[in-house]
Design a protein around this motif. Structure first.
Motif, PDB file in Angstrom:
ATOM      1  N   LEU A 125     -13.793   2.494  -8.138  1.00  0.00           N
ATOM      2  CA  LEU A 125     -12.658   3.051  -7.388  1.00  0.00           C
ATOM      3  C   LEU A 125     -13.108   3.517  -6.009  1.00  0.00           C
ATOM      4  CD1 LEU A 125     -11.076   5.135 -10.287  1.00  0.00           C
ATOM      5  CD2 LEU A 125     -10.158   3.027  -9.293  1.00  0.00           C
ATOM      6  N   LEU A 126     -12.214   3.391  -5.044  1.00  0.00           N
ATOM      7  CA  LEU A 126     -12.513   3.864  -3.697  1.00  0.00           C
ATOM      8  C   LEU A 126     -12.128   5.336  -3.579  1.00  0.00           C
ATOM      9  CD1 LEU A 126     -11.165   0.934  -1.480  1.00  0.00           C
ATOM     10  CD2 LEU A 126     -13.533   1.425  -2.097  1.00  0.00           C
ATOM     11  N   GLU A 127     -12.920   6.044  -2.819  1.00  0.00           N
ATOM     12  CA  GLU A 127     -12.644   7.455  -2.599  1.00  0.00           C
ATOM     13  C   GLU A 127     -11.606   7.624  -1.491  1.00  0.00           C
ATOM     14  OE1 GLU A 127     -15.901  10.094  -1.315  1.00  0.00           O
ATOM     15  OE2 GLU A 127     -16.581   9.950  -3.402  1.00  0.00           O
ATOM     16  N   ASP A 128     -10.876   8.697  -1.560  1.00  0.00           N
ATOM     17  CA  ASP A 128      -9.994   9.090  -0.477  1.00  0.00           C
ATOM     18  C   ASP A 128     -10.908   9.570   0.656  1.00  0.00           C
ATOM     19  OD1 ASP A 128      -8.319  10.406   1.276  1.00  0.00           O
ATOM     20  OD2 ASP A 128      -7.070  11.256  -0.320  1.00  0.00           O
ATOM     21  N   THR A 129     -10.794   8.960   1.838  1.00  0.00           N
ATOM     22  CA  THR A 129     -11.718   9.319   2.929  1.00  0.00           C
ATOM     23  C   THR A 129     -11.523  10.761   3.388  1.00  0.00           C
ATOM     24  OG1 THR A 129     -10.148   8.237   4.384  1.00  0.00           O
ATOM     25  CG2 THR A 129     -12.189   7.039   3.896  1.00  0.00           C
ATOM     26  N   GLU A 130     -10.323  11.292   3.177  1.00  0.00           N
ATOM     27  CA  GLU A 130     -10.073  12.665   3.650  1.00  0.00           C
ATOM     28  C   GLU A 130     -10.348  13.710   2.567  1.00  0.00           C
ATOM     29  OE1 GLU A 130      -6.106  12.348   5.231  1.00  0.00           O
ATOM     30  OE2 GLU A 130      -6.878  10.862   6.642  1.00  0.00           O
ATOM     31  N   SER A 160     -12.571  13.983  -0.907  1.00  0.00           N
ATOM     32  CA  SER A 160     -13.502  13.284  -1.799  1.00  0.00           C
ATOM     33  C   SER A 160     -13.205  13.535  -3.285  1.00  0.00           C
ATOM     34  CB  SER A 160     -14.935  13.668  -1.468  1.00  0.00           C
ATOM     35  OG  SER A 160     -15.094  15.062  -1.653  1.00  0.00           O
ATOM     36  N   SER A 161     -12.322  14.497  -3.574  1.00  0.00           N
ATOM     37  CA  SER A 161     -11.992  14.736  -4.983  1.00  0.00           C
ATOM     38  C   SER A 161     -10.904  13.774  -5.464  1.00  0.00           C
ATOM     39  CB  SER A 161     -11.528  16.184  -5.180  1.00  0.00           C
ATOM     40  OG  SER A 161     -10.276  16.371  -4.562  1.00  0.00           O
ATOM     41  N   ALA A 162     -10.284  13.072  -4.522  1.00  0.00           N
ATOM     42  CA  ALA A 162      -9.207  12.144  -4.894  1.00  0.00           C
ATOM     43  C   ALA A 162      -9.681  10.699  -4.740  1.00  0.00           C
ATOM     44  CB  ALA A 162      -7.994  12.380  -4.005  1.00  0.00           C
ATOM     45  N   VAL A 163      -9.093   9.805  -5.536  1.00  0.00           N
ATOM     46  CA  VAL A 163      -9.413   8.383  -5.406  1.00  0.00           C
ATOM     47  C   VAL A 163      -8.188   7.637  -4.867  1.00  0.00           C
ATOM     48  CG1 VAL A 163     -11.170   8.305  -7.202  1.00  0.00           C
ATOM     49  CG2 VAL A 163      -8.774   7.922  -7.806  1.00  0.00           C
ATOM     50  N   ASP A 164      -8.461   6.456  -4.358  1.00  0.00           N
ATOM     51  CA  ASP A 164      -7.395   5.605  -3.830  1.00  0.00           C
ATOM     52  C   ASP A 164      -6.677   4.956  -5.018  1.00  0.00           C
ATOM     53  OD1 ASP A 164      -5.882   3.586  -2.722  1.00  0.00           O
ATOM     54  OD2 ASP A 164      -7.405   3.024  -1.235  1.00  0.00           O
ATOM     55  N   PRO A 165      -5.376   5.213  -5.169  1.00  0.00           N
ATOM     56  CA  PRO A 165      -4.670   4.672  -6.352  1.00  0.00           C
ATOM     57  C   PRO A 165      -4.177   3.228  -6.203  1.00  0.00           C
ATOM     58  CG  PRO A 165      -3.166   6.051  -5.083  1.00  0.00           C
ATOM     59  CD  PRO A 165      -4.497   6.079  -4.356  1.00  0.00           C
ATOM     60  N   HIS A 166      -4.297   2.620  -4.988  1.00  0.00           N
ATOM     61  CA  HIS A 166      -3.668   1.312  -4.724  1.00  0.00           C
ATOM     62  C   HIS A 166      -4.508   0.147  -5.253  1.00  0.00           C
ATOM     63  CE1 HIS A 166      -2.292   4.223  -1.653  1.00  0.00           C
ATOM     64  NE2 HIS A 166      -1.118   3.659  -1.849  1.00  0.00           N
ATOM     65  N   ILE A 167      -4.834   0.207  -6.545  1.00  0.00           N
ATOM     66  CA  ILE A 167      -5.789  -0.747  -7.123  1.00  0.00           C
ATOM     67  C   ILE A 167      -5.274  -2.179  -7.222  1.00  0.00           C
ATOM     68  CG2 ILE A 167      -7.172   0.885  -8.468  1.00  0.00           C
ATOM     69  CD1 ILE A 167      -5.247   0.164 -10.821  1.00  0.00           C
ATOM     70  N   TRP A 168      -3.953  -2.392  -7.160  1.00  0.00           N
ATOM     71  CA  TRP A 168      -3.413  -3.746  -7.326  1.00  0.00           C
ATOM     72  C   TRP A 168      -3.826  -4.667  -6.180  1.00  0.00           C
ATOM     73  CZ3 TRP A 168      -0.643   0.734  -6.903  1.00  0.00           C
ATOM     74  CH2 TRP A 168       0.022   0.965  -5.701  1.00  0.00           C
ATOM     75  N   PHE A 169      -4.361  -4.097  -5.095  1.00  0.00           N
ATOM     76  CA  PHE A 169      -4.795  -4.954  -3.995  1.00  0.00           C
ATOM     77  C   PHE A 169      -6.186  -5.533  -4.206  1.00  0.00           C
ATOM     78  CE2 PHE A 169      -1.340  -2.998  -1.381  1.00  0.00           C
ATOM     79  CZ  PHE A 169      -0.634  -4.184  -1.291  1.00  0.00           C
ATOM     80  N   ASP A 170      -6.878  -5.086  -5.249  1.00  0.00           N
ATOM     81  CA  ASP A 170      -8.109  -5.753  -5.646  1.00  0.00           C
ATOM     82  C   ASP A 170      -7.765  -6.526  -6.919  1.00  0.00           C
ATOM     83  OD1 ASP A 170     -10.507  -6.293  -7.177  1.00  0.00           O
ATOM     84  OD2 ASP A 170     -11.575  -4.984  -5.789  1.00  0.00           O
ATOM     85  N   ILE A 171      -7.687  -7.841  -6.797  1.00  0.00           N
ATOM     86  CA  ILE A 171      -7.157  -8.654  -7.898  1.00  0.00           C
ATOM     87  C   ILE A 171      -7.990  -8.486  -9.174  1.00  0.00           C
ATOM     88  CG2 ILE A 171      -6.571 -11.016  -8.614  1.00  0.00           C
ATOM     89  CD1 ILE A 171      -6.038 -11.615  -5.623  1.00  0.00           C
ATOM     90  N   SER A 172      -9.312  -8.349  -9.026  1.00  0.00           N
ATOM     91  CA  SER A 172     -10.161  -8.193 -10.222  1.00  0.00           C
ATOM     92  C   SER A 172      -9.915  -6.850 -10.903  1.00  0.00           C
ATOM     93  CB  SER A 172     -11.639  -8.294  -9.843  1.00  0.00           C
ATOM     94  OG  SER A 172     -11.863  -9.513  -9.187  1.00  0.00           O
ATOM     95  N   LEU A 173      -9.767  -5.796 -10.115  1.00  0.00           N
ATOM     96  CA  LEU A 173      -9.480  -4.482 -10.708  1.00  0.00           C
ATOM     97  C   LEU A 173      -8.109  -4.489 -11.373  1.00  0.00           C
ATOM     98  CD1 LEU A 173     -10.715  -1.801  -8.122  1.00  0.00           C
ATOM     99  CD2 LEU A 173     -11.887  -2.729 -10.116  1.00  0.00           C
ATOM    100  N   TRP A 174      -7.178  -5.179 -10.734  1.00  0.00           N
ATOM    101  CA  TRP A 174      -5.819  -5.239 -11.287  1.00  0.00           C
ATOM    102  C   TRP A 174      -5.828  -5.936 -12.642  1.00  0.00           C
ATOM    103  CZ3 TRP A 174      -2.099  -2.274 -11.141  1.00  0.00           C
ATOM    104  CH2 TRP A 174      -0.786  -2.656 -11.426  1.00  0.00           C
TER     105      TRP A 174
END
Ligand SMILES: [Zn+2]
Length: 312
Positions: A125-130, A132-146
């Motif tokens: 998972l990608l970290e929220d750049t602003e 660090s305790s949050a992750v990027d929820p938009h996982i459907w844009f990585d086809i393998s993760l989706w």
């Protein structure tokens, strides 16, 4: 004669009631009268995955339609009914549906409810750049993760309906092959963008996984969630960057007002730098049902084509 008829009628009524009773006793609470499993999802991307894997065994309802922003979405009374009626619920999680979480957590005790994004290993998972305790929820844009997330859909359906395990597994395999082809297409197309144009500017930070997958720098006017309003400082910062890097196109998103991106275009213009709208991308919501973009694969292809057409 009449009396006899009445007797027969009463008997018929009695037997039909017994039969009805038997039918509903037989039901495990999973199967509805038409035999389909009722599935409720939050975003359309998940609903589309469930339709592909569940096929004709499921009836899918998505709470959030085209143009809906999941970060800001609040459950209506109608939504709560749709969740109550469901046999099984799938949502993204990772705090995407921030304002629906309470409702989902409450329903979690009553029926199988899965946050499909939360099965993905933390390291992917990608970290929220602003924050660090949050992750990027938009996982459907990585086809393998989706695909990993959709394995949870397959497993959830099998758990609730084990008799059709083979059917769900076969459908999932077929769909995952289609996703592999989509990935190949996207990689091939995205590779055509020249290195100096590999910057994707959008209204909010939905494209982090997309950027990581295709080696694009990604910038959003708003952060990972649209909950925080963008400020004048954010606009100025992005304007400076567009001018400095000579970026010629920015993209609007179907689920977010154009206002923010227009402020950036206007700001760049005042500095003598012409920026155009490269097109509309589907980020957190898909297109209208019945159109190509109303499916996950269709919306993904649309985004790839829109981006490559304007940045090549
Ligand atoms: Zn978003």
């Amino acid at each position: 004669m009449v009396e006899e008829m009445q007797k027969i009628m009463r008997l018929l009524l009695f037997f039909s009631l017994v039969l009805l009773g038997a039918c509903s006793n037989e039901s495990t609470g999973v199967e509805k009268s038409d035999g389909k499993i009722m599935v409720t999802t939050t975003i359309g991307q998940i609903a589309d995955g469930v339709k592909n894997i569940g096929g004709d065994k499921v009836e899918v309802i998505s709470l959030m339609g085209p143009g809906t922003d999941p970060h800001l979405y609040k459950a209506t009374q109608g939504d709560i009914e749709k969740l109550e009626k469901a046999d099984i619920i799938f949502y993204n999680g990772l705090h995407l549906e921030g304002k629906v979480l309470d409702v989902l957590k409450k329903i979690n005790d009553k029926k199988p409810t899965y946050a499909i994004g939360e099965v993905i290993s933390e390291g992917s998972l990608l970290e929220d750049t602003e924050d660090s305790s949050a992750v990027d929820p938009h996982i459907w844009f990585d086809i393998s993760l989706w695909q990993q997330a959709l394995e949870k859909v397959r497993d959830g359906l099998i758990e609730i309906d084990p008799d059709n395990e083979e059917y769900y597994s076969k459908n999932a395999d077929d769909y995952f092959s289609e996703l592999d082809r989509l990935k190949e297409y996207a990689e091939e197309e995205m590779a055509k963008i020249p290195s100096e144009q590999r910057v994707l500017v959008t209204a909010h930070d939905a494209f982090g996984y997309f950027g990581a997958a295709y080696n694009m720098e990604v910038m959003g006017l708003q952060g990972l969630s649209t909950e925080s309003e963008y400020g004048l400082g954010d606009v100025q910062e992005l304007v400076d960057l567009l001018v400095e890097r000579n970026i010629k196109a920015v993209f609007i998103e179907s689920s977010i007002s154009e206002r923010s991106i227009n402020a950036v275009i206007e700001g760049a213009k005042q500095k003598g730098h012409e920026v155009t709208i490269g097109g509309e991308l589907f980020s957190d919501a898909m297109g209208e049902e019945g159109t190509e973009e109303g499916t996950y694969i269709g919306m993904y292809r649309h985004n790839v084509k829109t981006i490559t057409d304007s940045l090549q």
